[in-house]
Design a protein around this motif. Structure first.
Motif, PDB file in Angstrom:
ATOM      1  N   THR A  75     -32.032   8.371  54.412  1.00  0.00           N
ATOM      2  CA  THR A  75     -33.040   9.157  53.697  1.00  0.00           C
ATOM      3  C   THR A  75     -33.139  10.566  54.266  1.00  0.00           C
ATOM      4  O   THR A  75     -33.174  11.546  53.514  1.00  0.00           O
ATOM      5  CB  THR A  75     -34.411   8.456  53.756  1.00  0.00           C
ATOM      6  N   PHE A  76     -33.162  10.689  55.583  1.00  0.00           N
ATOM      7  CA  PHE A  76     -33.203  11.999  56.228  1.00  0.00           C
ATOM      8  C   PHE A  76     -32.019  12.861  55.791  1.00  0.00           C
ATOM      9  O   PHE A  76     -32.183  14.028  55.422  1.00  0.00           O
ATOM     10  CB  PHE A  76     -33.201  11.813  57.747  1.00  0.00           C
ATOM     11  N   LEU A  77     -30.831  12.264  55.797  1.00  0.00           N
ATOM     12  CA  LEU A  77     -29.630  13.002  55.400  1.00  0.00           C
ATOM     13  C   LEU A  77     -29.647  13.378  53.922  1.00  0.00           C
ATOM     14  O   LEU A  77     -29.237  14.485  53.551  1.00  0.00           O
ATOM     15  CB  LEU A  77     -28.373  12.192  55.735  1.00  0.00           C
ATOM     16  N   VAL A  78     -30.141  12.489  53.074  1.00  0.00           N
ATOM     17  CA  VAL A  78     -30.212  12.769  51.631  1.00  0.00           C
ATOM     18  C   VAL A  78     -31.163  13.941  51.369  1.00  0.00           C
ATOM     19  O   VAL A  78     -30.883  14.801  50.534  1.00  0.00           O
ATOM     20  CB  VAL A  78     -30.605  11.508  50.837  1.00  0.00           C
TER      21      VAL A  78
ATOM     22  N   LYS B 299     -31.608  19.634  49.870  1.00  0.00           N
ATOM     23  CA  LYS B 299     -31.999  21.010  50.213  1.00  0.00           C
ATOM     24  C   LYS B 299     -30.782  21.930  50.162  1.00  0.00           C
ATOM     25  O   LYS B 299     -30.855  23.042  49.636  1.00  0.00           O
ATOM     26  CB  LYS B 299     -32.641  21.042  51.609  1.00  0.00           C
ATOM     27  N   TRP B 300     -29.663  21.470  50.694  1.00  0.00           N
ATOM     28  CA  TRP B 300     -28.433  22.267  50.667  1.00  0.00           C
ATOM     29  C   TRP B 300     -28.012  22.535  49.221  1.00  0.00           C
ATOM     30  O   TRP B 300     -27.652  23.656  48.875  1.00  0.00           O
ATOM     31  CB  TRP B 300     -27.330  21.536  51.432  1.00  0.00           C
ATOM     32  N   LYS B 301     -28.078  21.492  48.380  1.00  0.00           N
ATOM     33  CA  LYS B 301     -27.721  21.660  46.971  1.00  0.00           C
ATOM     34  C   LYS B 301     -28.659  22.637  46.276  1.00  0.00           C
ATOM     35  O   LYS B 301     -28.235  23.403  45.412  1.00  0.00           O
ATOM     36  CB  LYS B 301     -27.732  20.308  46.255  1.00  0.00           C
ATOM     37  N   ALA B 302     -29.937  22.610  46.641  1.00  0.00           N
ATOM     38  CA  ALA B 302     -30.901  23.546  46.053  1.00  0.00           C
ATOM     39  C   ALA B 302     -30.510  24.981  46.395  1.00  0.00           C
ATOM     40  O   ALA B 302     -30.562  25.869  45.540  1.00  0.00           O
ATOM     41  CB  ALA B 302     -32.306  23.236  46.554  1.00  0.00           C
TER      42      ALA B 302
ATOM     43  N   GLY C 181     -38.209   1.845  52.403  1.00  0.00           N
ATOM     44  CA  GLY C 181     -38.266   1.806  53.863  1.00  0.00           C
ATOM     45  C   GLY C 181     -37.934   3.095  54.573  1.00  0.00           C
ATOM     46  O   GLY C 181     -38.027   3.163  55.795  1.00  0.00           O
ATOM     47  N   GLY C 182     -37.564   4.123  53.846  1.00  0.00           N
ATOM     48  CA  GLY C 182     -37.149   5.364  54.487  1.00  0.00           C
ATOM     49  C   GLY C 182     -38.220   6.433  54.587  1.00  0.00           C
ATOM     50  O   GLY C 182     -37.914   7.619  54.633  1.00  0.00           O
ATOM     51  N   THR C 183     -39.465   6.026  54.660  1.00  0.00           N
ATOM     52  CA  THR C 183     -40.563   6.990  54.646  1.00  0.00           C
ATOM     53  C   THR C 183     -40.540   7.927  55.853  1.00  0.00           C
ATOM     54  O   THR C 183     -40.764   9.131  55.718  1.00  0.00           O
ATOM     55  CB  THR C 183     -41.926   6.273  54.592  1.00  0.00           C
ATOM     56  N   ILE C 184     -40.271   7.403  57.013  1.00  0.00           N
ATOM     57  CA  ILE C 184     -40.242   8.258  58.208  1.00  0.00           C
ATOM     58  C   ILE C 184     -39.091   9.255  58.103  1.00  0.00           C
ATOM     59  O   ILE C 184     -39.250  10.436  58.424  1.00  0.00           O
ATOM     60  CB  ILE C 184     -40.172   7.410  59.489  1.00  0.00           C
ATOM     61  N   GLY C 185     -37.940   8.812  57.620  1.00  0.00           N
ATOM     62  CA  GLY C 185     -36.819   9.720  57.401  1.00  0.00           C
ATOM     63  C   GLY C 185     -37.156  10.793  56.379  1.00  0.00           C
ATOM     64  O   GLY C 185     -36.774  11.952  56.533  1.00  0.00           O
ATOM     65  N   ALA C 186     -37.902  10.410  55.338  1.00  0.00           N
ATOM     66  CA  ALA C 186     -38.320  11.376  54.322  1.00  0.00           C
ATOM     67  C   ALA C 186     -39.281  12.405  54.909  1.00  0.00           C
ATOM     68  O   ALA C 186     -39.129  13.615  54.679  1.00  0.00           O
ATOM     69  CB  ALA C 186     -38.975  10.652  53.149  1.00  0.00           C
ATOM     70  N   LEU C 187     -40.254  11.936  55.670  1.00  0.00           N
ATOM     71  CA  LEU C 187     -41.220  12.853  56.285  1.00  0.00           C
ATOM     72  C   LEU C 187     -40.534  13.794  57.278  1.00  0.00           C
ATOM     73  O   LEU C 187     -40.827  14.999  57.297  1.00  0.00           O
ATOM     74  CB  LEU C 187     -42.343  12.068  56.963  1.00  0.00           C
ATOM     75  N   LEU C 188     -39.618  13.264  58.072  1.00  0.00           N
ATOM     76  CA  LEU C 188     -38.864  14.114  58.998  1.00  0.00           C
ATOM     77  C   LEU C 188     -37.976  15.098  58.246  1.00  0.00           C
ATOM     78  O   LEU C 188     -37.861  16.264  58.623  1.00  0.00           O
ATOM     79  CB  LEU C 188     -38.028  13.261  59.952  1.00  0.00           C
TER      80      LEU C 188
ATOM     81  N   MET D 280     -38.508  16.318  55.285  1.00  0.00           N
ATOM     82  CA  MET D 280     -39.356  17.370  54.727  1.00  0.00           C
ATOM     83  C   MET D 280     -39.619  18.460  55.764  1.00  0.00           C
ATOM     84  O   MET D 280     -39.593  19.647  55.437  1.00  0.00           O
ATOM     85  CB  MET D 280     -40.691  16.785  54.258  1.00  0.00           C
ATOM     86  N   GLN D 281     -39.885  18.052  56.997  1.00  0.00           N
ATOM     87  CA  GLN D 281     -40.215  19.026  58.039  1.00  0.00           C
ATOM     88  C   GLN D 281     -38.981  19.764  58.557  1.00  0.00           C
ATOM     89  O   GLN D 281     -38.996  20.989  58.669  1.00  0.00           O
ATOM     90  CB  GLN D 281     -40.943  18.329  59.189  1.00  0.00           C
ATOM     91  N   VAL D 282     -37.932  19.026  58.862  1.00  0.00           N
ATOM     92  CA  VAL D 282     -36.725  19.641  59.433  1.00  0.00           C
ATOM     93  C   VAL D 282     -36.043  20.567  58.427  1.00  0.00           C
ATOM     94  O   VAL D 282     -35.657  21.686  58.757  1.00  0.00           O
ATOM     95  CB  VAL D 282     -35.741  18.562  59.940  1.00  0.00           C
ATOM     96  N   TRP D 283     -35.884  20.095  57.193  1.00  0.00           N
ATOM     97  CA  TRP D 283     -35.174  20.866  56.179  1.00  0.00           C
ATOM     98  C   TRP D 283     -36.115  21.797  55.408  1.00  0.00           C
ATOM     99  O   TRP D 283     -35.651  22.561  54.579  1.00  0.00           O
ATOM    100  CB  TRP D 283     -34.452  19.950  55.191  1.00  0.00           C
ATOM    101  N   ARG D 284     -37.435  21.705  55.662  1.00  0.00           N
ATOM    102  CA  ARG D 284     -38.437  22.482  54.924  1.00  0.00           C
ATOM    103  C   ARG D 284     -38.243  22.260  53.425  1.00  0.00           C
ATOM    104  O   ARG D 284     -38.081  23.182  52.634  1.00  0.00           O
ATOM    105  CB  ARG D 284     -38.359  23.980  55.260  1.00  0.00           C
TER     106      ARG D 284
END
Length: 89
Positions: free
Chosen positions: A17-20, A25-28, A47-54, A56-60
């Protein structure tokens, strides 16, 4: 899922999820085809909520979208509650 596999599943789905989120973001930035918001949210739901939240923050990424800003923490709370209920039965 057995108790032995579940932690590995959570680690795997959160990394994916984090990588997706980073890929989207890169595609945007490239102006190319994007990953749908439904897919991004579904990764959190499974189940990837923590990866999604991270992500959001890392990739803005998706930080101003209300369904992500407020929806992801709600999904995480629901998942925590579900794990608590299952583990106490």
């Amino acid at each position: 899922m057995t108790n032995n596999v579940f932690p590995y599943y959570l680690i795997f789905i959160n990394i994916v999820t984090f990588l997706v989120y980073g890929i989207d973001k890169w595609k945007a930035k490239q102006g190319s085809w994007r990953i749908s918001e439904a897919t991004l949210l579904m990764l959190a739901v499974i189940g990837g909520t923590i990866g999604a939240l991270l992500g959001m923050q890392v990739w803005r990424h998706k930080t101003m979208h209300k369904k992500f800003k407020y929806g992801l923490p709600l999904i995480l709370l629901a998942q925590i509650a579900l794990i608590y209920l299952i583990s106490n039965n």
